[in-house]
Write a protein that holds these residues in place. Structure first.
Motif, mmCIF file in Angstrom:
data_model
loop_
_atom_site.group_PDB
_atom_site.id
_atom_site.type_symbol
_atom_site.label_atom_id
_atom_site.label_comp_id
_atom_site.label_asym_id
_atom_site.label_seq_id
_atom_site.Cartn_x
_atom_site.Cartn_y
_atom_site.Cartn_z
ATOM 1 N N ASP A 109 0.849 -1.192 0.000
ATOM 2 C CA ASP A 109 0.000 0.000 0.000
ATOM 3 C C ASP A 109 0.886 1.244 0.000
ATOM 4 O OD1 ASP A 109 -1.964 1.892 0.281
ATOM 5 O OD2 ASP A 109 -2.678 1.196 2.220
ATOM 6 N N GLY A 110 1.361 1.622 -1.154
ATOM 7 C CA GLY A 110 2.315 2.716 -1.280
ATOM 8 C C GLY A 110 1.912 3.998 -0.588
ATOM 9 N N ASN A 111 0.647 4.337 -0.619
ATOM 10 C CA ASN A 111 0.187 5.611 -0.065
ATOM 11 C C ASN A 111 -0.627 5.467 1.215
ATOM 12 O OD1 ASN A 111 1.324 7.267 -2.134
ATOM 13 N ND2 ASN A 111 -0.255 6.452 -3.500
ATOM 14 N N LEU A 112 -0.631 4.297 1.804
ATOM 15 C CA LEU A 112 -1.401 4.023 3.029
ATOM 16 C C LEU A 112 -2.851 4.480 2.878
ATOM 17 C CD1 LEU A 112 1.133 4.820 5.873
ATOM 18 C CD2 LEU A 112 0.454 2.608 4.969
ATOM 19 N N ARG A 113 -3.505 3.918 1.877
ATOM 20 C CA ARG A 113 -4.891 4.291 1.628
ATOM 21 C C ARG A 113 -5.896 3.282 2.176
ATOM 22 N NH1 ARG A 113 -7.101 2.203 -3.270
ATOM 23 N NH2 ARG A 113 -5.623 0.878 -4.370
ATOM 24 N N ILE A 114 -5.411 2.158 2.721
ATOM 25 C CA ILE A 114 -6.384 1.222 3.294
ATOM 26 C C ILE A 114 -6.963 1.835 4.564
ATOM 27 C CG2 ILE A 114 -5.289 -0.804 2.264
ATOM 28 C CD1 ILE A 114 -4.162 -1.494 5.017
ATOM 29 N N ALA A 128 1.949 -7.043 7.897
ATOM 30 C CA ALA A 128 2.982 -6.088 7.489
ATOM 31 C C ALA A 128 2.389 -5.237 6.382
ATOM 32 C CB ALA A 128 4.225 -6.811 6.997
ATOM 33 N N VAL A 129 2.511 -3.929 6.515
ATOM 34 C CA VAL A 129 2.043 -3.005 5.494
ATOM 35 C C VAL A 129 3.277 -2.338 4.899
ATOM 36 C CG1 VAL A 129 0.618 -0.993 4.979
ATOM 37 C CG2 VAL A 129 -0.110 -2.613 6.746
ATOM 38 N N VAL A 130 3.482 -2.524 3.601
ATOM 39 C CA VAL A 130 4.634 -1.941 2.913
ATOM 40 C C VAL A 130 4.161 -0.674 2.210
ATOM 41 C CG1 VAL A 130 6.433 -2.320 1.185
ATOM 42 C CG2 VAL A 130 5.605 -4.240 2.569
ATOM 43 N N CYS A 131 4.827 0.448 2.522
ATOM 44 C CA CYS A 131 4.415 1.735 1.963
ATOM 45 C C CYS A 131 5.627 2.581 1.613
ATOM 46 C CB CYS A 131 3.541 2.481 2.961
ATOM 47 S SG CYS A 131 4.438 3.008 4.432
ATOM 48 N N ARG A 132 5.387 3.708 0.987
ATOM 49 C CA ARG A 132 6.440 4.685 0.722
ATOM 50 C C ARG A 132 6.805 5.383 2.023
ATOM 51 N NH1 ARG A 132 2.984 6.328 -4.035
ATOM 52 N NH2 ARG A 132 3.974 5.271 -5.772
ATOM 53 N N ALA A 133 8.068 5.773 2.149
ATOM 54 C CA ALA A 133 8.518 6.470 3.356
ATOM 55 C C ALA A 133 7.731 7.747 3.568
ATOM 56 C CB ALA A 133 10.011 6.763 3.274
ATOM 57 N N SER A 134 7.404 8.446 2.500
ATOM 58 C CA SER A 134 6.664 9.703 2.647
ATOM 59 C C SER A 134 5.275 9.468 3.229
ATOM 60 C CB SER A 134 6.554 10.415 1.296
ATOM 61 O OG SER A 134 5.913 9.581 0.348
ATOM 62 N N ALA A 135 4.677 8.319 2.941
ATOM 63 C CA ALA A 135 3.363 8.008 3.508
ATOM 64 C C ALA A 135 3.483 7.644 4.982
ATOM 65 C CB ALA A 135 2.716 6.861 2.734
ATOM 66 N N ALA A 136 4.529 6.933 5.345
ATOM 67 C CA ALA A 136 4.708 6.510 6.737
ATOM 68 C C ALA A 136 4.950 7.694 7.655
ATOM 69 C CB ALA A 136 5.864 5.523 6.843
ATOM 70 N N ARG A 138 3.330 10.225 7.971
ATOM 71 C CA ARG A 138 2.068 10.845 8.387
ATOM 72 C C ARG A 138 1.597 10.397 9.767
ATOM 73 N NH1 ARG A 138 -0.947 9.078 3.179
ATOM 74 N NH2 ARG A 138 0.648 9.664 1.708
ATOM 75 N N GLY A 139 2.295 9.438 10.390
ATOM 76 C CA GLY A 139 1.897 8.981 11.710
ATOM 77 C C GLY A 139 0.771 7.967 11.705
ATOM 78 N N TRP A 140 0.454 7.410 10.549
ATOM 79 C CA TRP A 140 -0.639 6.445 10.403
ATOM 80 C C TRP A 140 -0.423 5.227 11.279
ATOM 81 C CZ3 TRP A 140 -0.781 1.490 8.081
ATOM 82 C CH2 TRP A 140 -2.021 1.051 7.639
ATOM 83 N N ASP A 141 0.845 4.794 11.412
ATOM 84 C CA ASP A 141 1.128 3.577 12.166
ATOM 85 C C ASP A 141 0.828 3.718 13.649
ATOM 86 O OD1 ASP A 141 3.261 5.375 12.257
ATOM 87 O OD2 ASP A 141 4.702 3.795 12.677
ATOM 88 N N GLU A 142 0.686 4.934 14.147
ATOM 89 C CA GLU A 142 0.362 5.126 15.557
ATOM 90 C C GLU A 142 -1.096 4.796 15.853
ATOM 91 O OE1 GLU A 142 1.511 9.116 16.386
ATOM 92 O OE2 GLU A 142 3.621 8.736 15.920
ATOM 93 N N MET A 143 -1.919 4.711 14.822
ATOM 94 C CA MET A 143 -3.341 4.469 15.011
ATOM 95 C C MET A 143 -3.703 2.994 14.941
ATOM 96 S SD MET A 143 -5.013 7.526 12.737
ATOM 97 C CE MET A 143 -4.519 6.784 11.192
ATOM 98 N N ILE A 144 -2.750 2.126 14.667
ATOM 99 C CA ILE A 144 -3.078 0.732 14.423
ATOM 100 C C ILE A 144 -2.573 -0.171 15.540
ATOM 101 C CG2 ILE A 144 -3.271 0.956 11.933
ATOM 102 C CD1 ILE A 144 -0.415 0.010 11.693
ATOM 103 N N ALA A 145 -3.020 -1.396 15.520
ATOM 104 C CA ALA A 145 -2.726 -2.370 16.567
ATOM 105 C C ALA A 145 -1.244 -2.755 16.601
ATOM 106 C CB ALA A 145 -3.577 -3.617 16.335
ATOM 107 N N PRO A 146 -0.779 -3.227 17.761
ATOM 108 C CA PRO A 146 0.613 -3.660 17.889
ATOM 109 C C PRO A 146 0.978 -4.833 16.980
ATOM 110 C CG PRO A 146 -0.441 -3.495 20.042
ATOM 111 C CD PRO A 146 -1.501 -3.280 19.013
ATOM 112 N N SER A 147 -0.005 -5.576 16.495
ATOM 113 C CA SER A 147 0.263 -6.720 15.615
ATOM 114 C C SER A 147 0.557 -6.288 14.186
ATOM 115 C CB SER A 147 -0.927 -7.679 15.631
ATOM 116 O OG SER A 147 -2.094 -7.005 15.189
#
Length: 161
Positions: A109-114, A128-136, A138-147
């Protein structure tokens, strides 16, 4: 479900990229065995892009998919599959062998659109979600589960772990 040849290339690139993360000099690189599973309708399409996604495989095919999932380490899909169908990508139709684990789900998911509400991000199984560094960034990973692990890929294809 693949929506384009471009998404297929993205998935295959992601699989190779994940397998080559930080190779260790003391161990030879062993390329993974990759199995591609695609369901096609009677017109040869993987999705008719109707307003609602419809299943067009029979029960026997679904059982075969779950046997395949039970035999692999990871299942990879593109972002369009998650956006369109919100799959769990887990083994459910057959019992897992004793001591077995659910396969790792890999979402390219290059742009973290899921959506942050996606099953693969919230059911507690590893993803595992693989994305572009510029998308990561944005702090999106702070909203998701530890798994869930977000793996950012820079423009030069270096993987940040």
């Amino acid at each position: 479900m693949l929506h384009s040849n471009g998404e297929m290339r993205t998935i295959l690139f992601g699989i190779v990229l994940i397998c080559l993360i930080q190779p260790c000099k003391s161990f030879p690189i062993v390329l993974p065995q990759v199995t591609l599973k695609v369901a096609l309708d009677s017109t040869g399409a993987v999705d008719d892009l109707a307003d609602t996604a419809k299943r067009f495989t029979c029960a026997e095919s679904l059982d075969a998919v779950h046997r395949l999932r039970a035999s692999v380490d990871a299942v990879a899909v593109g972002a369009s599959t998650v956006v369109r169908a919100d799959p769990s990508l887990t083994v459910r139709r057959i019992p897992l062998a004793e001591g077995s684990m659910q396969p790792l789900r890999v979402v390219i998911d290059g742009n973290l659109r899921i959506p942050a509400t996606s099953v693969v991000l919230n059911d507690g199984y590893e993803t595992a979600v693989v994305c572009r560094a510029s998308a990561a960034m944005r702090g999106w990973d702070e909203m998701i589960a530890p798994s869930v692990r977000v793996m950012a890929v820079k423009e030069d294809d270096e993987v940040l772990v």
